[in-house]
Design a protein around this motif. Structure first.
Motif, PDB file in Angstrom:
ATOM      1  N   ARG A   4      -1.867   9.062  -3.331  1.00 15.26           N
ATOM      2  CA  ARG A   4      -1.819   7.419  -3.153  1.00 15.26           C
ATOM      3  C   ARG A   4      -2.280   6.713  -2.031  1.00 15.26           C
ATOM      4  N   VAL A   5      -2.960   8.704  -0.793  1.00 19.97           N
ATOM      5  CA  VAL A   5      -3.631   8.093   0.162  1.00 19.97           C
ATOM      6  C   VAL A   5      -4.963   7.146  -0.834  1.00 19.97           C
ATOM      7  N   GLN A   6      -5.841   7.554  -1.713  1.00 25.81           N
ATOM      8  CA  GLN A   6      -6.799   7.523  -1.784  1.00 25.81           C
ATOM      9  C   GLN A   6      -6.560   6.464  -2.694  1.00 25.81           C
ATOM     10  N   THR A   7      -5.691   5.924  -3.735  1.00 27.23           N
ATOM     11  CA  THR A   7      -5.495   4.441  -4.450  1.00 27.23           C
ATOM     12  C   THR A   7      -5.286   3.191  -3.156  1.00 27.23           C
ATOM     13  N   LEU A   8      -4.452   3.910  -1.836  1.00 27.28           N
ATOM     14  CA  LEU A   8      -4.832   3.111  -1.073  1.00 27.28           C
ATOM     15  C   LEU A   8      -6.482   2.716  -0.260  1.00 27.28           C
ATOM     16  N   GLY A  31     -25.940  -5.938  -3.852  1.00 30.14           N
ATOM     17  CA  GLY A  31     -25.908  -4.947  -2.559  1.00 30.14           C
ATOM     18  C   GLY A  31     -24.240  -4.492  -1.703  1.00 30.14           C
ATOM     19  N   TYR A  32     -24.502  -5.966  -1.090  1.00 29.79           N
ATOM     20  CA  TYR A  32     -22.870  -5.286  -0.483  1.00 29.79           C
ATOM     21  C   TYR A  32     -22.112  -4.982  -1.191  1.00 29.79           C
ATOM     22  N   HIS A  33     -21.564  -5.528  -2.404  1.00 25.64           N
ATOM     23  CA  HIS A  33     -20.455  -4.876  -3.137  1.00 25.64           C
ATOM     24  C   HIS A  33     -19.760  -3.198  -3.206  1.00 25.64           C
ATOM     25  N   LYS A  34     -21.950  -2.982  -3.716  1.00 22.76           N
ATOM     26  CA  LYS A  34     -22.116  -1.892  -4.534  1.00 22.76           C
ATOM     27  C   LYS A  34     -21.975  -0.955  -2.744  1.00 22.76           C
ATOM     28  N   TRP A  35     -22.543  -0.775  -1.478  1.00 21.10           N
ATOM     29  CA  TRP A  35     -21.586  -0.386  -0.569  1.00 21.10           C
ATOM     30  C   TRP A  35     -20.636  -0.576  -0.422  1.00 21.10           C
ATOM     31  N   ARG A  36     -19.533  -1.922  -0.359  1.00 20.75           N
ATOM     32  CA  ARG A  36     -18.312  -1.156   0.244  1.00 20.75           C
ATOM     33  C   ARG A  36     -17.637  -0.762  -1.964  1.00 20.75           C
ATOM     34  N   ASN A  37     -17.803  -0.217  -2.113  1.00 23.92           N
ATOM     35  CA  ASN A  37     -17.565   0.761  -2.984  1.00 23.92           C
ATOM     36  C   ASN A  37     -17.735   2.554  -2.978  1.00 23.92           C
ATOM     37  N   SER A  38     -19.543   1.871  -2.511  1.00 23.02           N
ATOM     38  CA  SER A  38     -19.874   3.412  -2.009  1.00 23.02           C
ATOM     39  C   SER A  38     -19.054   3.944  -1.156  1.00 23.02           C
ATOM     40  N   LEU A  39     -19.185   3.690   0.082  1.00 20.77           N
ATOM     41  CA  LEU A  39     -17.914   3.667   1.393  1.00 20.77           C
ATOM     42  C   LEU A  39     -16.405   3.709   0.739  1.00 20.77           C
ATOM     43  N   LYS A  40     -16.506   2.947  -0.087  1.00 24.13           N
ATOM     44  CA  LYS A  40     -14.193   3.797  -0.710  1.00 24.13           C
ATOM     45  C   LYS A  40     -14.403   4.731  -1.245  1.00 24.13           C
ATOM     46  N   ARG A  41     -15.048   5.289  -2.049  1.00 20.60           N
ATOM     47  CA  ARG A  41     -15.747   6.327  -2.171  1.00 20.60           C
ATOM     48  C   ARG A  41     -15.646   7.674  -2.198  1.00 20.60           C
ATOM     49  N   LEU A  42     -16.584   7.507  -0.983  1.00 11.24           N
ATOM     50  CA  LEU A  42     -16.752   8.818   0.002  1.00 11.24           C
ATOM     51  C   LEU A  42     -15.244   8.656   1.415  1.00 11.24           C
ATOM     52  N   HIS A  43     -14.734   7.419   1.480  1.00 10.33           N
ATOM     53  CA  HIS A  43     -13.400   7.399   2.559  1.00 10.33           C
ATOM     54  C   HIS A  43     -12.356   8.300   1.372  1.00 10.33           C
ATOM     55  N   ALA A  44     -12.251   7.897   0.423  1.00  7.65           N
ATOM     56  CA  ALA A  44     -11.981   8.253  -0.406  1.00  7.65           C
ATOM     57  C   ALA A  44     -11.317  10.030  -0.759  1.00  7.65           C
ATOM     58  N   GLU A  45     -12.811  10.689  -1.237  1.00 11.39           N
ATOM     59  CA  GLU A  45     -13.444  11.872  -1.435  1.00 11.39           C
ATOM     60  C   GLU A  45     -13.089  12.710   0.227  1.00 11.39           C
ATOM     61  N   LEU A  46     -13.757  12.473   1.298  1.00  5.91           N
ATOM     62  CA  LEU A  46     -13.279  12.759   2.463  1.00  5.91           C
ATOM     63  C   LEU A  46     -12.236  12.894   3.090  1.00  5.91           C
ATOM     64  N   ALA A  47     -11.121  12.063   2.449  1.00  9.62           N
ATOM     65  CA  ALA A  47      -9.558  11.876   2.868  1.00  9.62           C
ATOM     66  C   ALA A  47      -8.965  13.091   2.483  1.00  9.62           C
ATOM     67  N   GLY A  48      -9.265  13.277   1.412  1.00  4.52           N
ATOM     68  CA  GLY A  48      -8.537  14.234  -0.032  1.00  4.52           C
ATOM     69  C   GLY A  48      -9.324  15.086   0.692  1.00  4.52           C
TER      70      GLY A  48
END
Length: 196
Positions: free
Chosen positions: A115-119, A83-100
């Motif tokens: 590039r920012v989304q990859t980071l 569950g922790y890993h699913k949460w972290r992966n969901s956050l990464k996608r959210l951060h990349a999407e909003l930043a983009g």
């Protein structure tokens, strides 16, 4: 080097504006801040100290590394390792999407947005020097500002395990910088135990 300072400053302002909606407030130096605004500024400041000539993409990624993190609470996922890993992966996608979205709105092209989304999604951690530098900064900010409060919530053996995992993510330069941090004696003692 920043190619277009007004555009860069506007992206940072928009990231901070998004984070200013964080309902959790923290106090630093006698001032009240939305938690993720404070975290974002600490990330920028740490990157500025560690790598003053960091690329524009890396500076942007550092600032929006936790953008709107509270939107996906940890307890929305099972309270186990998977569950922790699913949460972290969901956050990464959210951060990349909003930043983009924000970067596109202020005029960045697809290349730097990508590039920012990859980071933000921590891709190629061990092979991408910029990604590794961002990870060092994340770990340094954690150790300097958040480690002691974190450590109070868990048994010592779990804290030591977390420090060891954090250490493995860092470069030798990151290790050297971490050992120079001005941490309280109790925090230093825990780090020393973890590294013994």
């Amino acid at each position: 080097m920043i190619t277009n300072k007004p555009r860069f400053d506007e992206a940072l302002r928009r990231f901070d504006e998004a984070n200013s909606e964080d309902p959790t407030i923290e106090i630093a130096d006698g001032k009240h801040y939305p938690k993720e605004v404070l975290y974002a500024h600490r990330m920028s400041a740490c990157l500025g100290r560690v790598a003053p000539d960091a690329s524009e993409a890396l500076q942007l990624a550092a600032r929006c590394q936790h953008i709107r993190r509270w939107s996906i609470p940890r307890n929305a996922f099972p309270m186990d390792t998977a569950g922790y890993h699913k949460w972290r992966n969901s956050l990464k996608r959210l951060h990349a999407e909003l930043a983009g979205q924000i970067m596109q709105e202020v005029g960045y092209d697809a290349e730097i947005i990508g590039r920012v989304q990859t980071l933000l999604q921590k891709q190629q951690l061990k092979t991408d020097p910029e990604m590794q530098l961002l990870e060092d900064v994340i770990c340094l900010v954690f150790l300097e500002y958040y480690f002691l409060d974190f450590a109070k919530q868990y048994p010592e053996e779990k804290v030591i395990d977390i420090v060891q995992k954090t250490w493995r993510k860092m470069t030798p330069q990151g290790h050297a910088l971490a050992l120079q941090l001005d941490m309280p004696a109790s925090a230093q003692a825990l780090v020393a135990k973890a590294l013994a």
